[in-house]
Design an enzyme around this catalytic site. Structure first.
Site, PDB file in Angstrom:
ATOM      1  N   ALA A   8       7.338   2.529  13.565  1.00 46.28           N
ATOM      2  CA  ALA A   8       6.034   2.105  14.091  1.00 46.28           C
ATOM      3  C   ALA A   8       6.075   0.736  14.751  1.00 46.28           C
ATOM      4  O   ALA A   8       5.027   0.148  15.027  1.00 46.28           O
ATOM      5  CB  ALA A   8       5.004   2.112  12.967  1.00 46.28           C
TER       6      ALA A   8
ATOM      7  N   HIS B   6       1.153  -3.709  13.089  1.00 47.27           N
ATOM      8  CA  HIS B   6       2.363  -4.414  12.659  1.00 47.27           C
ATOM      9  C   HIS B   6       2.627  -5.566  13.625  1.00 47.27           C
ATOM     10  O   HIS B   6       2.647  -5.372  14.839  1.00 47.27           O
ATOM     11  CB  HIS B   6       3.562  -3.472  12.637  1.00 47.27           C
ATOM     12  CG  HIS B   6       3.367  -2.274  11.769  1.00 47.27           C
ATOM     13  ND1 HIS B   6       3.367  -2.340  10.390  1.00 47.27           N
ATOM     14  CD2 HIS B   6       3.157  -0.970  12.086  1.00 47.27           C
ATOM     15  CE1 HIS B   6       3.162  -1.129   9.896  1.00 47.27           C
ATOM     16  NE2 HIS B   6       3.037  -0.287  10.897  1.00 47.27           N
TER      17      HIS B   6
ATOM     18  N   ASN C  39       8.151   1.391   5.905  1.00 47.75           N
ATOM     19  CA  ASN C  39       9.529   1.593   6.328  1.00 47.75           C
ATOM     20  C   ASN C  39       9.883   0.643   7.463  1.00 47.75           C
ATOM     21  O   ASN C  39      11.056   0.331   7.679  1.00 47.75           O
ATOM     22  CB  ASN C  39       9.743   3.046   6.766  1.00 47.75           C
ATOM     23  CG  ASN C  39      10.098   3.956   5.602  1.00 47.75           C
ATOM     24  OD1 ASN C  39      11.024   3.689   4.848  1.00 47.75           O
ATOM     25  ND2 ASN C  39       9.353   5.019   5.445  1.00 47.75           N
TER      26      ASN C  39
END
Length: 274
Positions: A129, A224, A194
């Site tokens: 991501a 993120h 992750n």
């Protein structure tokens, strides 16, 4: 005409199914899903019904005996990655490992890398991501600090061990629920961050990559932000990801990055920045 690569899939949930259907649409280059395995065989059966000719296997060992399978995609969990990655590589199959959090264990990472070299196959980890891991790798020798902040709606964090203390609380504004090393973040939020493993593997490692997990009911998606600094200078990367409609814990970008990583294994065409 390029040779078609047979894909074996471990894990037929949200990510695995989405990846399999992308392969079926030709988005991963000359590839075809030929074998399926899931702990819940019903999920594998359901996915097989949507595909043309994919065999459902009762065990990973049987999947690896399938001569049509040249590349295996792990899309199940960190536990599945730990349990099966060695066998996949030792069987002479390339491996696309989605649950990059498993590689926080540096001993396992080293062992898998050694097996890939020994058997002449590939071990690939998609960026997930986030992006910009190529830039982090490029400046690794001059890095001094890498920070990752992952912000998600509370619903996307529910069920994670690191969120247990917050399960019964109503979160009305942005709240930091974890701050520390990437190694512990991956352990406490195994289905959520992750990206912390991917960022740490590309740069300073799991103990020096500082990670913050934020629960925010007003978050525009799964957000993120990666910041890096060192002798080379500094940069900040921010990704505002739409969650998968089927699973809010998974960003749509994570699935798309897996498709592109698989294309890199199956297609000899050009690849930019990798």
């Amino acid at each position: 005409m390029a040779k078609t690569t047979g894909i074996g899939l471990i894990g037929c949930g949200t990510i695995g199914a989405a990846l399999a259907m992308a392969v079926a649409r030709g988005e991963a280059g000359p590839a075809n899903v030929t074998g399926l395995y899931d702990l819940e065989q019903g999920r594998a059966n359901d996915l097989a019904a949507r595909l043309n000719g994919a065999a459902v296997h009762a065990t990973v060992d049987l999947l690896l005996r399938d001569e049509q399978v040249q590349t295996v995609v792990e899309a199940a969990s960190q536990a599945a990655a730990v349990a099966h990655a060695r066998a996949v590589l030792a069987a002479g199959r390339s491996l696309l490992l989605m649950s990059s959090g498993a590689l926080i264990d540096s001993a396992l990472f080293g062992e898998l890398a050694g097996l890939a070299r020994k058997h002449g196959v590939s071990l690939a980890v998609p960026s997930g991501a986030v992006g910009g891991l190529d830039a982090i790798r490029a400046v690794r020798s001059e890095l001094r600090e890498v920070r990752l902040t992952s912000t998600k709606p509370p619903a996307a964090l529910r069920g994670a061990p690191g969120y247990a203390a917050w399960e019964s609380k109503e979160i009305r504004h942005a709240t930091v629920v974890y701050e520390g090393a990437a190694r512990d973040a991956v352990r406490l939020f195994p289905a959520n961050v992750n990206v912390a493993a991917a960022v740490s593997l590309a740069g300073l490692g799991p103990d020096r990559t500082m990670t913050r997990v934020v629960a925010d009911p007003a978050a525009p998606g799964n957000v993120h932000e990666v910041s890096a600094s060192g002798d080379f200078g500094q940069f900040t990367l921010r990704f505002v990801n739409r969650p998968s409609p089927e699973n809010p814990r998974t960003s749509r970008l994570a699935i798309l990055s897996a498709v592109e990583a698989l294309r890199g294994l199956c297609d000899d065409g050009p690849r930019i920045g990798s």
